[in-house]
Design an enzyme around this catalytic site. Structure first.
Site, PDB file in Angstrom:
ATOM      1  NE  ARG A   1      36.889  35.618  41.773  1.00  0.00           N
ATOM      2  CZ  ARG A   1      36.019  36.702  42.194  1.00  0.00           C
ATOM      3  NH1 ARG A   1      35.355  36.989  41.219  1.00  0.00           N
ATOM      4  NH2 ARG A   1      36.225  37.280  43.266  1.00  0.00           N
TER       5      ARG A   1
ATOM      6  CG  ASP B   1      34.939  38.464  35.559  1.00  0.00           C
ATOM      7  OD1 ASP B   1      34.415  38.109  34.595  1.00  0.00           O
ATOM      8  OD2 ASP B   1      35.022  39.226  36.358  1.00  0.00           O
ATOM      9  CG  ASN B   2      31.663  38.797  38.549  1.00  0.00           C
ATOM     10  OD1 ASN B   2      32.979  38.919  39.234  1.00  0.00           O
ATOM     11  ND2 ASN B   2      31.200  39.802  38.187  1.00  0.00           N
TER      12      ASN B   2
ATOM     13  NE  ARG C   1      36.501  46.134  43.498  1.00  0.00           N
ATOM     14  CZ  ARG C   1      35.475  47.016  43.732  1.00  0.00           C
ATOM     15  NH1 ARG C   1      35.493  48.063  44.363  1.00  0.00           N
ATOM     16  NH2 ARG C   1      34.442  46.976  42.841  1.00  0.00           N
TER      17      ARG C   1
ATOM     18  CG  ASP D   1      40.603  53.311  43.045  1.00  0.00           C
ATOM     19  OD1 ASP D   1      40.149  51.943  43.021  1.00  0.00           O
ATOM     20  OD2 ASP D   1      39.951  54.222  43.188  1.00  0.00           O
TER      21      ASP D   1
ATOM     22  CE  LYS E   1      34.223  43.777  45.641  1.00  0.00           C
ATOM     23  NZ  LYS E   1      32.956  43.241  45.119  1.00  0.00           N
TER      24      LYS E   1
ATOM     25  CG  ASP F   1      32.877  39.472  42.595  1.00  0.00           C
ATOM     26  OD1 ASP F   1      33.498  39.145  43.570  1.00  0.00           O
ATOM     27  OD2 ASP F   1      33.830  39.612  41.478  1.00  0.00           O
TER      28      ASP F   1
ATOM     29  NE  ARG G   1      35.198  39.141  48.157  1.00  0.00           N
ATOM     30  CZ  ARG G   1      34.752  39.218  46.901  1.00  0.00           C
ATOM     31  NH1 ARG G   1      33.592  39.753  46.521  1.00  0.00           N
ATOM     32  NH2 ARG G   1      35.989  39.319  46.004  1.00  0.00           N
TER      33      ARG G   1
ATOM     34  N   GLY H   1      41.853  39.261  37.038  1.00  0.00           N
ATOM     35  CA  GLY H   1      42.511  38.972  38.324  1.00  0.00           C
ATOM     36  C   GLY H   1      42.024  39.874  39.521  1.00  0.00           C
TER      37      GLY H   1
END
Ligand code: AMP
Ligand code: MG
Length: 545
Positions: free
Chosen positions: A212, A289-290, A115, A147, A135, A299, A205, A112
């Site tokens: 994705r 996922d990218n 960030r 984080d 991002k 990404d 972005r 998911g």
């Protein structure tokens, strides 16, 4: 000829939002920002974190233009506040989406937007839909153990490279802005116990959508077939044109449309990878996922540019062992990833044949696109089959056999007056000499192999009958002079970390015209310097960002 009246750019507060993702897809009902697994939903509501001192590092005026935004507004303090996430504009509706993915070949479950926080979708005056995504703007329910933040080093690399790729003509997500948060972020760049504080940063972005392969995989893995169907049909009508389904479409019409859509994704993916292979780009983390379903490069993490041509090279130290994502492997990995997407959609079709056909289509599209690509890189009129394939393959073998700068070689080959070439024993033609890193590798054996190839190339070019100028123009249009070499990005990072953003602006400008000779910027048309060979950030990168 009638000229269109120039429309005035608009202010930030005049952006028109039409947030279809949140309007049409189900939300995670929990409003709080805690890490969790979600079910029966595509996204969670989440606000960006508030940061201490937003400062603009750079913005891309072409992306502002896509949004019809006034440049003066991009330089305002309000802009920095909004695009670090401190403030929202009316109409914005921040959320993070849920997706999964295969990482390095293994199913990783829910990932998911850990960030990334979507602000909403702008519809511009031409009716184009542009999703805005921050991002590094703080944690989301999908941040897992991390984080939610990003540092200047990686954000600067993403900002510059997405714009560089766009101007190179390679499909990509775009970047509106790069801002500093005024906060420090702790990062252990090589996961080796040497953590340091780095400046926090946010990139905004911009893309038609950020969907994705992993979005579909996640719903399929959870067995949420109805939602998978809903999400697919949403994607087909919102992010693609020509794939809208009539409300009363029959079951078999729907299945056929899903398969046609998948076949189209295969084509878009092939085109993207051909672009990477043409310019020497290594994505570095081609996890599912990218992978964007729109075939956009997405990404930008531990990506890199081939300097010396080496199909086995990967910049990503996290992948140093298996080199799964090395340059030469990218077309195969894209195919592997498409197979995973096919598996995800399969429950909606329950027939393997159309998927197999579409995947074969990927192979054909890649092969013919590759042929067109090398034909233009070599300045030939048309691809003449096996002999031309051998000519190109043999050149790539030659390039890999001694340290040869890929970008400089192809550019110099365009300048090289091949019609008047006369082989001279033991010599590399002076026009090609700038592409070689190590003098001692240019021994008699290498020179005679190079001469052999150049003579074949000469005969082939002569048969085409194009003038030197025609061939040069054709080649210069596809062989860039300026790419964002890893060490050049690192120079910009070092200076930006010391508060000097001038090189970011300079590079953004140079990379706007990568195919033009810009003699005043030829410091960027040079071999990678020796100091950059082993320096972190120049030859080695990791997923830490
Ligand atoms: P990547 O390898 O960058 O594609 O990231 C894989 C997953 O990790 C994605 O779900 C990201 O959103 C997430 N991720 C990466 N870095 C962070 C971070 N600093 N904080 C939260 N999530 C992250
Ligand atoms: Mg990612």
């Amino acid at each position: 000829m009638s000229s269109q009246p120039q429309q005035q750019p608009i202010g930030l507060s005049e952006l028109t939002f039409d947030n279809r993702f949140v309007a049409e897809l189900p939300a995670d009902p929990q409003p709080t920002n805690e890490r969790r697994q979600i079910t029966d939903a595509c996204y969670s509501h989440v606000l960006p974190a508030t940061v201490a001192a937003p400062t603009l590092v750079a913005y891309a005026r072409e992306v502002a233009e896509l949004l019809d935004l006034d440049e003066a507004d991009c330089e305002s303090s309000e802009f920095a506040q909004i695009f670090t996430g401190n403030q929202q504009l009316p109409g914005m509706h921040p959320y993070a989406t849920c997706y999964g993915g295969h990482q390095f070949g293994n199913w990783a479950g829910q990932l998911g937007d850990g960030r990334a926080i979507n602000l909403g979708e702008v519809v511009n005056r031409s009716g184009q839909r542009w999703a805005l995504q921050l991002k590094g703007a703080g944690p989301t329910p999908y941040s897992r153990t991390a984080d939610g933040l990003a540092v200047l080093r990686s954000s600067l690399r993403e900002f510059l490279c997405s714009e560089a790729m766009y101007h190179l003509g390679v499909p990509t997500t775009r970047a509106l802005s790069l801002t500093l948060t005024g906060e420090q972020v702790l990062r252990d760049m090589f996961y080796d116990g040497n953590a340091r504080h780095e400046p926090g940063a946010v990139v905004c972005r911009v893309a038609p959508s950020f969907t994705r392969f992993g979005h579909f995989q996640m719903l399929a893995a959870r067995g949420e077939t109805d939602l998978l169907r809903q999400f697919l049909e949403y994607t087909m009508r919102t992010d693609f044109s020509g794939f809208e389904l009539a409300e009363d479409a029959s079951d078999s019409e729907r299945k056929a449309a899903y398969c046609a859509w998948f076949a189209h994704v295969c084509e878009l993916t092939a085109d993207m990878v051909i672009g990477w292979m043409r310019v020497g780009f290594v994505h570095g983390v081609m996890n599912t996922d990218n992978m964007s379903v729109l075939g956009l490069t997405i990404d930008y993490g531990p990506y890199g540019w081939l300097e010396n041509y080496d199909p086995d090279w990967t910049p990503n130290t996290t992948d140093a062992q298996g080199r799964r994502y090395r340059f030469g492997q990218q077309p195969h990995i894209a195919m592997w990833n498409l197979v995973q997407l096919a598996n995800a959609i399969y429950p909606l079709v329950e027939d393997t044949a159309p998927f197999e056909q579409a995947l074969d289509g990927y192979g054909h599209r890649y092969e013919s696109g590759w042929a067109d690509m090398v034909t233009s890189k070599l300045g030939l009129r048309a691809f003449e089959g096996d002999a031309d394939k051998a000519l190109a393959d043999d050149l790539f073998t030659l390039l890999a056999s001694v340290e040869t700068d890929m970008t400089i070689f192809f550019r110099q080959l365009g300048e090289f007056d091949i019609a008047n070439y006369r082989a001279a024993a033991g010599e590399v033609p002076s026009a090609l000499r700038p592409a070689y890193y190590v003098e001692t590798q240019l021994d008699d054996d290498f020179c005679s192999r190079l001469q052999g190839w150049l003579s074949r190339y000469q005969a082939r070019v002569q048969r085409d009958g194009q003038s030197h100028t025609q061939r040069c123009i054709q080649m210069h249009a596809v062989n860039p002079r300026y790419v964002l070499r890893n060490y050049i990005a690192q120079l910009a990072i070092d200076e930006a970390e010391n508060g000097d953003f001038s090189r970011v602006a300079e590079l953004l400008d140079v990379l706007r015209r990568p195919y033009d000779d810009q003699p005043e910027h030829d410091q960027y048309y040079a071999l990678r310097p020796d100091w950059a060979r082993q320096r972190a950030g120049c030859s080695m990168l990791s997923c830490s960002s």
